[in-house]
Scaffold this motif. Sequence first.
Motif, PDB file in Angstrom:
ATOM      1  N   THR A  38      -2.983  -3.750  28.086  1.00  0.00           N
ATOM      2  CA  THR A  38      -4.046  -4.034  27.106  1.00  0.00           C
ATOM      3  C   THR A  38      -4.505  -2.718  26.478  1.00  0.00           C
ATOM      4  OG1 THR A  38      -4.764  -5.900  28.429  1.00  0.00           O
ATOM      5  CG2 THR A  38      -6.305  -5.090  26.786  1.00  0.00           C
ATOM      6  N   LEU A  39      -4.797  -1.734  27.322  1.00  0.00           N
ATOM      7  CA  LEU A  39      -5.269  -0.445  26.800  1.00  0.00           C
ATOM      8  C   LEU A  39      -4.200   0.211  25.939  1.00  0.00           C
ATOM      9  CD1 LEU A  39      -7.067   0.941  29.979  1.00  0.00           C
ATOM     10  CD2 LEU A  39      -8.146   0.236  27.864  1.00  0.00           C
ATOM     11  N   PHE A  40      -2.949   0.155  26.397  1.00  0.00           N
ATOM     12  CA  PHE A  40      -1.889   0.819  25.642  1.00  0.00           C
ATOM     13  C   PHE A  40      -1.679   0.151  24.285  1.00  0.00           C
ATOM     14  CE2 PHE A  40       2.271   2.282  24.359  1.00  0.00           C
ATOM     15  CZ  PHE A  40       2.184   3.637  24.636  1.00  0.00           C
ATOM     16  N   LEU A  41      -1.733  -1.179  24.263  1.00  0.00           N
ATOM     17  CA  LEU A  41      -1.528  -1.874  22.987  1.00  0.00           C
ATOM     18  C   LEU A  41      -2.679  -1.583  22.022  1.00  0.00           C
ATOM     19  CD1 LEU A  41      -0.103  -5.211  24.337  1.00  0.00           C
ATOM     20  CD2 LEU A  41       1.031  -3.747  22.688  1.00  0.00           C
ATOM     21  N   LEU A  42      -3.908  -1.538  22.531  1.00  0.00           N
ATOM     22  CA  LEU A  42      -5.050  -1.217  21.665  1.00  0.00           C
ATOM     23  C   LEU A  42      -4.893   0.197  21.114  1.00  0.00           C
ATOM     24  CD1 LEU A  42      -8.013  -2.770  23.658  1.00  0.00           C
ATOM     25  CD2 LEU A  42      -7.022  -3.599  21.524  1.00  0.00           C
ATOM     26  N   PHE A  43      -4.482   1.109  21.988  1.00  0.00           N
ATOM     27  CA  PHE A  43      -4.228   2.487  21.553  1.00  0.00           C
ATOM     28  C   PHE A  43      -3.177   2.513  20.447  1.00  0.00           C
ATOM     29  CE2 PHE A  43      -0.770   5.570  22.223  1.00  0.00           C
ATOM     30  CZ  PHE A  43      -1.352   6.704  21.693  1.00  0.00           C
ATOM     31  N   ALA A  44      -2.075   1.786  20.677  1.00  0.00           N
ATOM     32  CA  ALA A  44      -0.955   1.848  19.735  1.00  0.00           C
ATOM     33  C   ALA A  44      -1.332   1.296  18.368  1.00  0.00           C
ATOM     34  CB  ALA A  44       0.242   1.083  20.296  1.00  0.00           C
ATOM     35  N   LYS A  45      -2.278   0.378  18.342  1.00  0.00           N
ATOM     36  CA  LYS A  45      -2.669  -0.192  17.051  1.00  0.00           C
ATOM     37  C   LYS A  45      -3.720   0.664  16.344  1.00  0.00           C
ATOM     38  CE  LYS A  45      -3.296  -3.000  13.653  1.00  0.00           C
ATOM     39  NZ  LYS A  45      -3.852  -1.901  12.859  1.00  0.00           N
ATOM     40  N   PHE A  46      -4.694   1.155  17.078  1.00  0.00           N
ATOM     41  CA  PHE A  46      -5.837   1.771  16.415  1.00  0.00           C
ATOM     42  C   PHE A  46      -5.823   3.295  16.397  1.00  0.00           C
ATOM     43  CE2 PHE A  46      -7.301  -2.472  17.660  1.00  0.00           C
ATOM     44  CZ  PHE A  46      -7.587  -2.952  16.396  1.00  0.00           C
ATOM     45  N   PHE A  47      -4.948   3.899  17.174  1.00  0.00           N
ATOM     46  CA  PHE A  47      -4.857   5.359  17.190  1.00  0.00           C
ATOM     47  C   PHE A  47      -3.491   5.758  16.639  1.00  0.00           C
ATOM     48  CE2 PHE A  47      -7.993   6.728  20.772  1.00  0.00           C
ATOM     49  CZ  PHE A  47      -8.944   5.874  20.266  1.00  0.00           C
ATOM     50  N   PRO A  48      -3.407   6.926  16.008  1.00  0.00           N
ATOM     51  CA  PRO A  48      -2.080   7.389  15.580  1.00  0.00           C
ATOM     52  C   PRO A  48      -1.211   7.700  16.803  1.00  0.00           C
ATOM     53  CG  PRO A  48      -3.765   9.039  15.109  1.00  0.00           C
ATOM     54  CD  PRO A  48      -4.488   7.839  15.611  1.00  0.00           C
ATOM     55  N   VAL A  49      -0.082   6.985  16.954  1.00  0.00           N
ATOM     56  CA  VAL A  49       0.707   7.130  18.187  1.00  0.00           C
ATOM     57  C   VAL A  49       1.501   8.427  18.241  1.00  0.00           C
ATOM     58  CG1 VAL A  49       0.983   4.753  18.924  1.00  0.00           C
ATOM     59  CG2 VAL A  49       2.528   5.681  17.214  1.00  0.00           C
ATOM     60  N   ILE A  50       1.648   9.076  17.077  1.00  0.00           N
ATOM     61  CA  ILE A  50       2.348  10.362  17.071  1.00  0.00           C
ATOM     62  C   ILE A  50       1.364  11.412  16.579  1.00  0.00           C
ATOM     63  CG2 ILE A  50       4.115  11.670  15.804  1.00  0.00           C
ATOM     64  CD1 ILE A  50       5.985   9.421  16.206  1.00  0.00           C
ATOM     65  N   ASN A  51       1.414  12.591  17.179  1.00  0.00           N
ATOM     66  CA  ASN A  51       0.538  13.667  16.766  1.00  0.00           C
ATOM     67  C   ASN A  51       1.013  14.191  15.411  1.00  0.00           C
ATOM     68  OD1 ASN A  51      -0.940  16.032  16.463  1.00  0.00           O
ATOM     69  ND2 ASN A  51      -0.972  16.396  18.657  1.00  0.00           N
ATOM     70  N   MET A  52       0.376  13.686  14.343  1.00  0.00           N
ATOM     71  CA  MET A  52       0.836  13.999  12.987  1.00  0.00           C
ATOM     72  C   MET A  52       0.760  15.484  12.710  1.00  0.00           C
ATOM     73  SD  MET A  52      -0.680  11.029  10.577  1.00  0.00           S
ATOM     74  CE  MET A  52      -2.196  10.530  11.371  1.00  0.00           C
ATOM     75  N   ALA A  53      -0.376  16.098  13.055  1.00  0.00           N
ATOM     76  CA  ALA A  53      -0.565  17.509  12.717  1.00  0.00           C
ATOM     77  C   ALA A  53       0.521  18.365  13.361  1.00  0.00           C
ATOM     78  CB  ALA A  53      -1.952  17.966  13.152  1.00  0.00           C
ATOM     79  N   GLU A  54       0.804  18.109  14.636  1.00  0.00           N
ATOM     80  CA  GLU A  54       1.811  18.929  15.312  1.00  0.00           C
ATOM     81  C   GLU A  54       3.199  18.681  14.750  1.00  0.00           C
ATOM     82  OE1 GLU A  54       1.705  18.858  19.561  1.00  0.00           O
ATOM     83  OE2 GLU A  54       0.090  20.326  19.579  1.00  0.00           O
ATOM     84  N   VAL A  55       3.504  17.410  14.483  1.00  0.00           N
ATOM     85  CA  VAL A  55       4.831  17.107  13.945  1.00  0.00           C
ATOM     86  C   VAL A  55       4.989  17.750  12.569  1.00  0.00           C
ATOM     87  CG1 VAL A  55       6.274  15.243  13.060  1.00  0.00           C
ATOM     88  CG2 VAL A  55       5.240  15.044  15.307  1.00  0.00           C
ATOM     89  N   LYS A  56       3.900  17.757  11.779  1.00  0.00           N
ATOM     90  CA  LYS A  56       3.989  18.385  10.456  1.00  0.00           C
ATOM     91  C   LYS A  56       4.324  19.860  10.571  1.00  0.00           C
ATOM     92  CE  LYS A  56       0.811  15.280   8.131  1.00  0.00           C
ATOM     93  NZ  LYS A  56      -0.599  15.102   7.780  1.00  0.00           N
ATOM     94  N   SER A  57       3.833  20.487  11.652  1.00  0.00           N
ATOM     95  CA  SER A  57       4.084  21.924  11.764  1.00  0.00           C
ATOM     96  C   SER A  57       5.549  22.232  12.043  1.00  0.00           C
ATOM     97  CB  SER A  57       3.178  22.547  12.827  1.00  0.00           C
ATOM     98  OG  SER A  57       3.620  22.172  14.106  1.00  0.00           O
ATOM     99  N   ILE A  58       6.344  21.240  12.434  1.00  0.00           N
ATOM    100  CA  ILE A  58       7.771  21.523  12.648  1.00  0.00           C
ATOM    101  C   ILE A  58       8.659  20.851  11.604  1.00  0.00           C
ATOM    102  CG2 ILE A  58       7.641  22.048  15.108  1.00  0.00           C
ATOM    103  CD1 ILE A  58       8.646  19.137  15.592  1.00  0.00           C
ATOM    104  N   VAL A  59       8.045  20.200  10.611  1.00  0.00           N
ATOM    105  CA  VAL A  59       8.848  19.512   9.600  1.00  0.00           C
ATOM    106  C   VAL A  59       9.791  20.492   8.916  1.00  0.00           C
ATOM    107  CG1 VAL A  59       8.674  18.547   7.276  1.00  0.00           C
ATOM    108  CG2 VAL A  59       7.416  17.516   9.139  1.00  0.00           C
TER     109      VAL A  59
END
Lengths: 454, 176
Positions: free
Chosen positions: A424-445
């Motif tokens: 339940t907690l994981f599914l709520l997280f996956a829907k309402f929170f960004p599941v990938i760290n966008m800022a960090e991933v952008k730094s390696i794009v």
Amino acid sequence: MQVTSSVREPLITGGKTLKDVTHDVSRQVEGKPTLGWILGLLVAVGTLLLGSLALVATLWEGIGMWGLNKTIGWAWDITNFVWWVGIGHAGTLISAVLLLFRQKWRMAINRAAEAMTIFAVICAAMFPVIHMGRPWLGAYWALPLPNTFGSLWVNFNSPLLWDVFAISTYFSVSLVFWYIGLIPDFATIRDRATGLRKTIYGALSFGWDGAAKTWSRYESVALILAGLATPLVLSVHTIVSFDFATSVIPGWHTTIFPPYFVAGAIFSGFAMVLTLMIITRKVFKLEDYITIGHIELMNIVIIITGSIVGIAYITEFFIAWYSGVAAEQYAFMNRAFGPYAWAYWSMMTCNVISPQLFWFKKIRTSIVATFALSIVVNIGMWFERFVIIVTSLHRDYLPSSWAMFYPTLSDVGVYLFTFGLFFTLFLLFAKFFPVINMAEVKSIVKSSSEKVNK
Amino acid sequence: MERDKNFVLGVFEDEDVLLEAVAKVRGSGVKIHEVYSPFPVHGLDEELGYKRSKLPIAAFLFGMLGTCLALTMQFYMMKIDWPMIIGGKDHAGLPNFIPVTFELTVLLAAFGMVGVFMITSNLKPWAQPRIFDLRITDDKHVMAIDLATNAAVGEAQIGDILKSCGASEVNKKSFE
């Protein structure tokens, strides 16, 4: 300055730009929930409610509802506790240890892995609390609170008390580490949103503005938190193993326990990360960020830690024989050939033999095989804790009190409850929170995407 | 002209162009108010002349506080307030106090440092940030230059400098 490498595989495939990263990750936060997600949530909440019947029965009637007897005082409760804590370890390993080692592949998976850590620790912490029988008094037993017994304090010489401090510190520090990382990404969602969503994510983003000064501080905070979390994560499972190792029960009283438990924890944690990630990347279409390369690297960690665990099993056996202590030798022979041999050999097969299949590149880069083996490893690690706890207790020094453990519906139900809670907690997280760290991933794009390498 | 109100913004697409631009803009005598980025750009703080963060020192001090509190608490409770002999051992066995001391050291170091970070960076749920450009949290780096502090250079010339350094857009932004 562009780093190009003909040796390393790109970490991000599909020629993604910064804007694509924002879009691909924010999409599921902003869109309507998918049917799959709703069905998943219904199953998870259903399991939670079903399990809560057993939980309420346990709290109302007491732990006599469980299959424990006077010989076997710990069984499923502590097995589940150690299992869930172990699962949590992978999240911290990915976010903290791999940060210290500058492993950039952590960036796509650290957010979800840390979320898994936090939810797993919540599930784990439930068991020591409810196994006290009267948890409403637990605060006096577990925390150094002044009380009416003339301030009879908790016993700081006991590993059980160290565990209270270890688990609660681990939970709090992991939560803070996770939240600090979420702040810039909440700001991204805030700046794309309007109305109520803007207000909510605005509050969650703590007024983040992306200033260079703040980023500079953010980086130092992340580095120091990683430096603190690394010994912390090692201490947690070490202290969990002390719960057993400091007692005088044959089969528990061994100095190998701390490293053996830590390796086992990372092993099972990575298996759970893989189980969750393989589903998440598929459902949210994040295959370009969580690539086969990521899965392969995690599988390599599984081979290594699985082999360490295998060596630990053999070492325990050898040392039991070498010690010349009859009780110790009996405990181990009984594990492998006694009435719980089926559990022992399930553990051996799942944890030691099956991960060796990952030596074949075909298997460790296959999603179906990885998913199946990740579940096998999780089953095996549950059996490991069951074997350590129950087989060591069930035939103690006095043959007249030898017993077997049979789980009751309440045992199964409380375990189900934690599964319901976790998903339940994981599914709520996956829907309402960004599941990938966008800022960090952008730094390696720029340095690690497919586009640059071509 | 009032300070901290009217800004010229240089929008940059690429972090390496941005890093060179920061050096050039500062070299031409223009003071940069701040640079805003969607992700941490390594080396940007040095180019802007920011000193290294002192947060690690805060973490160390809070950690030491945790160590002291934990040891004091355990010695007080186990040795002074209610001495108890457990297993025939000394009631104040230092080795037994190490795990809890370690955990509280880590706990206070982490929370103390994060607390200081939140306060110094003005991060709080009710904070109303000044958003120079909505694309900062998406894909653009924005260099903000305060017109008041650079009155001597002039708006037109700042724009030219930014363009020559590779800014893809030059915008103006005023706050009330």
